[in-house]
Motif scaffolding. Structure first.
Motif, PDB file in Angstrom:
ATOM      1  N   ALA A  79      80.231  18.200  82.549  1.00 21.81           N
ATOM      2  CA  ALA A  79      79.253  18.744  81.604  1.00 21.81           C
ATOM      3  C   ALA A  79      78.864  20.174  81.976  1.00 21.81           C
ATOM      4  N   PHE A  80      78.736  20.435  83.269  1.00 18.17           N
ATOM      5  CA  PHE A  80      78.403  21.787  83.742  1.00 18.17           C
ATOM      6  C   PHE A  80      79.515  22.767  83.355  1.00 18.17           C
ATOM      7  N   CYS A  81      80.758  22.382  83.614  1.00 14.80           N
ATOM      8  CA  CYS A  81      81.891  23.254  83.291  1.00 14.80           C
ATOM      9  C   CYS A  81      82.014  23.476  81.792  1.00 14.80           C
ATOM     10  N   SER A  82      81.804  22.425  81.006  1.00 14.80           N
ATOM     11  CA  SER A  82      81.908  22.544  79.559  1.00 14.80           C
ATOM     12  C   SER A  82      80.854  23.485  79.003  1.00 14.80           C
ATOM     13  N   THR A  83      79.657  23.452  79.546  1.00 19.63           N
ATOM     14  CA  THR A  83      78.597  24.347  79.073  1.00 19.63           C
ATOM     15  C   THR A  83      78.902  25.792  79.424  1.00 19.63           C
ATOM     16  N   ILE A  84      79.471  26.029  80.607  1.00 18.90           N
ATOM     17  CA  ILE A  84      79.836  27.392  81.003  1.00 18.90           C
ATOM     18  C   ILE A  84      80.873  27.967  80.040  1.00 18.90           C
ATOM     19  N   THR A  85      81.932  27.212  79.775  1.00 20.62           N
ATOM     20  CA  THR A  85      82.966  27.704  78.852  1.00 20.62           C
ATOM     21  C   THR A  85      82.413  27.830  77.432  1.00 20.62           C
ATOM     22  N   GLY A  86      81.485  26.952  77.068  1.00 19.77           N
ATOM     23  CA  GLY A  86      80.850  27.063  75.760  1.00 19.77           C
ATOM     24  C   GLY A  86      80.035  28.337  75.621  1.00 19.77           C
ATOM     25  N   THR A  87      79.402  28.758  76.717  1.00 14.28           N
ATOM     26  CA  THR A  87      78.644  30.013  76.706  1.00 14.28           C
ATOM     27  C   THR A  87      79.564  31.206  76.494  1.00 14.28           C
ATOM     28  N   LEU A  88      80.722  31.182  77.152  1.00 18.75           N
ATOM     29  CA  LEU A  88      81.700  32.251  76.967  1.00 18.75           C
ATOM     30  C   LEU A  88      82.197  32.282  75.521  1.00 18.75           C
ATOM     31  N   ALA A  89      82.409  31.082  74.944  1.00 17.25           N
ATOM     32  CA  ALA A  89      82.887  31.012  73.569  1.00 17.25           C
ATOM     33  C   ALA A  89      81.838  31.512  72.582  1.00 17.25           C
ATOM     34  N   THR A  90      80.568  31.258  72.873  1.00 16.30           N
ATOM     35  CA  THR A  90      79.493  31.712  71.980  1.00 16.30           C
ATOM     36  C   THR A  90      79.493  33.230  71.862  1.00 16.30           C
ATOM     37  N   GLN A  91      79.681  33.916  72.981  1.00 18.11           N
ATOM     38  CA  GLN A  91      79.744  35.375  72.942  1.00 18.11           C
ATOM     39  C   GLN A  91      80.916  35.854  72.085  1.00 18.11           C
ATOM     40  N   ASN A 176      88.311  19.602  73.107  1.00 16.99           N
ATOM     41  CA  ASN A 176      87.175  20.518  73.181  1.00 16.99           C
ATOM     42  C   ASN A 176      87.563  21.807  73.897  1.00 16.99           C
ATOM     43  N   ASP A 177      88.314  21.680  74.985  1.00 14.03           N
ATOM     44  CA  ASP A 177      88.778  22.872  75.698  1.00 14.03           C
ATOM     45  C   ASP A 177      89.721  23.700  74.832  1.00 14.03           C
ATOM     46  N   LEU A 178      90.546  23.035  74.044  1.00 15.60           N
ATOM     47  CA  LEU A 178      91.450  23.747  73.146  1.00 15.60           C
ATOM     48  C   LEU A 178      90.670  24.491  72.061  1.00 15.60           C
ATOM     49  N   ALA A 179      89.610  23.865  71.563  1.00 13.16           N
ATOM     50  CA  ALA A 179      88.771  24.521  70.553  1.00 13.16           C
ATOM     51  C   ALA A 179      88.070  25.742  71.134  1.00 13.16           C
ATOM     52  N   ILE A 180      87.598  25.642  72.353  1.00 14.34           N
ATOM     53  CA  ILE A 180      86.950  26.785  73.008  1.00 14.34           C
ATOM     54  C   ILE A 180      87.951  27.913  73.229  1.00 14.34           C
ATOM     55  N   CYS A 181      89.193  27.557  73.543  1.00 14.89           N
ATOM     56  CA  CYS A 181      90.244  28.568  73.704  1.00 14.89           C
ATOM     57  C   CYS A 181      90.463  29.332  72.404  1.00 14.89           C
ATOM     58  N   LEU A 182      90.447  28.625  71.268  1.00 13.86           N
ATOM     59  CA  LEU A 182      90.580  29.303  69.972  1.00 13.86           C
ATOM     60  C   LEU A 182      89.401  30.231  69.706  1.00 13.86           C
ATOM     61  N   GLU A 183      88.204  29.774  70.066  1.00 16.29           N
ATOM     62  CA  GLU A 183      87.009  30.602  69.844  1.00 16.29           C
ATOM     63  C   GLU A 183      87.040  31.865  70.704  1.00 16.29           C
ATOM     64  N   LEU A 184      87.542  31.758  71.919  1.00 21.23           N
ATOM     65  CA  LEU A 184      87.658  32.941  72.769  1.00 21.23           C
ATOM     66  C   LEU A 184      88.677  33.935  72.217  1.00 21.23           C
ATOM     67  N   LEU A 268      89.829  29.695  82.382  1.00 20.83           N
ATOM     68  CA  LEU A 268      90.902  28.928  83.011  1.00 20.83           C
ATOM     69  C   LEU A 268      90.390  28.139  84.209  1.00 20.83           C
ATOM     70  N   PHE A 269      89.543  28.773  85.026  1.00 21.96           N
ATOM     71  CA  PHE A 269      89.026  28.084  86.210  1.00 21.96           C
ATOM     72  C   PHE A 269      88.148  26.898  85.828  1.00 21.96           C
ATOM     73  N   PHE A 270      87.170  27.127  84.948  1.00 25.03           N
ATOM     74  CA  PHE A 270      86.250  26.048  84.583  1.00 25.03           C
ATOM     75  C   PHE A 270      86.923  24.982  83.715  1.00 25.03           C
ATOM     76  N   THR A 271      87.946  25.358  82.954  1.00 22.52           N
ATOM     77  CA  THR A 271      88.661  24.372  82.152  1.00 22.52           C
ATOM     78  C   THR A 271      89.457  23.427  83.048  1.00 22.52           C
ATOM     79  N   CYS A 272      90.136  23.981  84.047  1.00 20.64           N
ATOM     80  CA  CYS A 272      90.880  23.129  84.993  1.00 20.64           C
ATOM     81  C   CYS A 272      89.926  22.189  85.719  1.00 20.64           C
ATOM     82  N   ALA A 277      87.545  16.856  86.481  1.00 24.66           N
ATOM     83  CA  ALA A 277      86.339  16.035  86.579  1.00 24.66           C
ATOM     84  C   ALA A 277      86.357  14.904  85.562  1.00 24.66           C
ATOM     85  N   ASN A 278      86.865  15.184  84.363  1.00 19.99           N
ATOM     86  CA  ASN A 278      86.963  14.133  83.355  1.00 19.99           C
ATOM     87  C   ASN A 278      87.944  13.044  83.772  1.00 19.99           C
ATOM     88  N   TYR A 279      89.060  13.452  84.341  1.00 17.32           N
ATOM     89  CA  TYR A 279      90.037  12.470  84.819  1.00 17.32           C
ATOM     90  C   TYR A 279      89.410  11.577  85.895  1.00 17.32           C
TER      91      TYR A 279
END
Length: 414
Positions: A79-91, A176-184, A268-272, A277-279
């Motif tokens: 959840a922590f990693c997902s929020t960090i990448t989500g913040t990057l995507a928001t920008q 979700n990670d793939l969607a954030i990649c598109l947003e970036l 890339l770091f937080f997505t990995c 963590a999900n696994y």
């Protein structure tokens, strides 16, 4: 201090222990603190007990399943990693809709945003309808294990998202990670910002439906004392705290680092780390109900040794990637079709009236009958009226045995 008797009070297995004594000269109980060290320790323990009371279910750890702690630790990391990448995507999204661009108009940004949200709403409805339909095998098995025998009790009918909650949980986070990649990528291809945002929002809508459904299934497993509401509420509190901390961390990152280069390295770091963590979180779950994959593993072990393996062993072997796993055809050589229609079978000329009459008499003591189709390698299981959950499981298990015997006979005949 002498005492007539000592009274010790404790809430839960890991709760705070309070000691009371009754002095000989008094007629009331007195709470005792032994030393200054105890006072110092009590402050640290008070912080610990406060944290546990706010963020853990009442009665923890006795009120939740054994895998609760390990799962929640990895769930917190993801959840922590997902929020960090989500913040990057928001920008990146803000840049995509024209924030900071003097040539962009509020109307264009509003239309893009409305189209993005509207596409996500449609995707959410369609996916919930599609995956909410009852499947054949995955929907029928929600059974509680017994360790000494294979006789189990089916409790309810489930859908794909319930039965395959591990697979869909992992798939949802990958999507979700793939969607954030598109947003970036939106600031890099401004001409296609609207289609990209619509696509990413649709993907996140699927993530929301799948994630919410699988979270409910996991919470139901963790709440072992009919405390699903409390477990769900405390899970929400944990996630809120993690998201709050991650949001401040994301703001600090955006304010400090170069927004032209570092977002992709951070992503890339937080997505990995997020996927890892999900696994680990999914692997930490020891579900005590059957789905198709876990049932196949139990039947395979039972047919070899006549001993049903424990849920821990089965969960470690269970595949957690979509469209993978051990199927009944791999076990017995035939596909098992539960709840087949006699009308369709007769219409397709798969069975004649005389054969159907013979099977009805042969299975008169059962609430099901089996129809073998050697050409298509299928066994159809037809159920009688007022069939019970145990009858369904029994009919399926006997179909596995029937298919195994038929496969052996086919090999000997060849």
């Amino acid at each position: 201090m002498s005492e007539d008797f000592k009274f010790i009070e404790k809430y839960g297995a890991a709760g705070k222990e309070i000691v009371y004594v009754k002095p000989p000269e008094q007629n009331s109980l007195v709470k005792i603190d032994t030393s200054v060290v105890a006072v110092q320790r009590s402050f640290i323990k008070s912080i610990y007990f406060l944290f546990r009371e706010v963020f853990m279910p009442q009665g923890y750890p006795d009120s939740v399943s054994d895998d609760y702690f390990h799962y929640q630790v990895w769930d917190t990391v993801q959840a922590f990693c997902s929020t960090i990448t989500g913040t990057l995507a928001t920008q990146a999204i803000m840049k995509g809709v024209g924030v900071g661009d003097t040539a962009a108009t509020p109307l264009a940004a509003s239309i893009t945003w409305i189209m993005k949200d509207g596409t996500g709403m449609v995707g959410r409805i369609v996916f919930a309808w599609w995956k909410g339909q009852v499947l054949h095998l995955e929907a029928l098995f929600d059974t509680i294990y017994k360790y000494d025998q294979l006789t189990v009790h089916l409790s309810s009918v489930n859908t794909c998202l319930d039965a395959e909650c591990k697979k869909w949980r992992l798939a949802a986070d990958f999507l979700n990670d793939l969607a954030i990649c598109l947003e970036l990528s939106v600031p890099l291809v401004m001409d296609y910002s609207t289609p990209l945002l619509c696509l990413s929002t649709s993907m996140k809508a699927i993530v929301g439906v799948a994630g919410g459904a699988t979270r409910a299934a996991i919470t139901q497993h963790q709440a072992i004392r009919n405390n699903m509401g409390d477990v769900s509420a405390k899970d929400g509190s944990q996630e809120t705290l993690v998201n709050l901390c991650a949001s401040f961390t994301g703001i600090a990152i955006l304010s400090t680092l170069d927004d032209n280069v570092y977002p992709w390295q951070l992503f890339l770091f937080f997505t990995c780390l997020h996927l890892f963590a999900n696994y680990c979180a999914v692997r930490a779950l020891h579900l005590v109900s059957f789905n198709a994959a876990r049932l196949m593993l139990v039947l395979q072990a039972y047919m070899v040794s006549e001993i049903a393996p424990t849920p821990q062993c089965v969960n470690l072997k269970e595949p957690i990637i979509l469209n993978t796993g051990f199927r009944e055809k791999d076990l017995c050589g035939y596909d098992i079709v539960l709840g087949s229609s006699i009308a369709k079978l007769v219409k397709s000329n798969w069975i004649q009236a005389n054969n159907l009459k013979f099977l009805t008499k042969f299975y008169r003591a059962r609430k099901y009958l089996h129809i073998l189709n050697k050409q298509q390698k299928k066994i159809y299981v037809v159920f009688r009226r007022n069939v019970t959950s145990s009858d369904i499981l029994q009919g399926y298990f006997h179909a596995i045995l029937y298919g195994t015997a038929a496969s052996i006979m086919d090999q000997e005949a060849a």
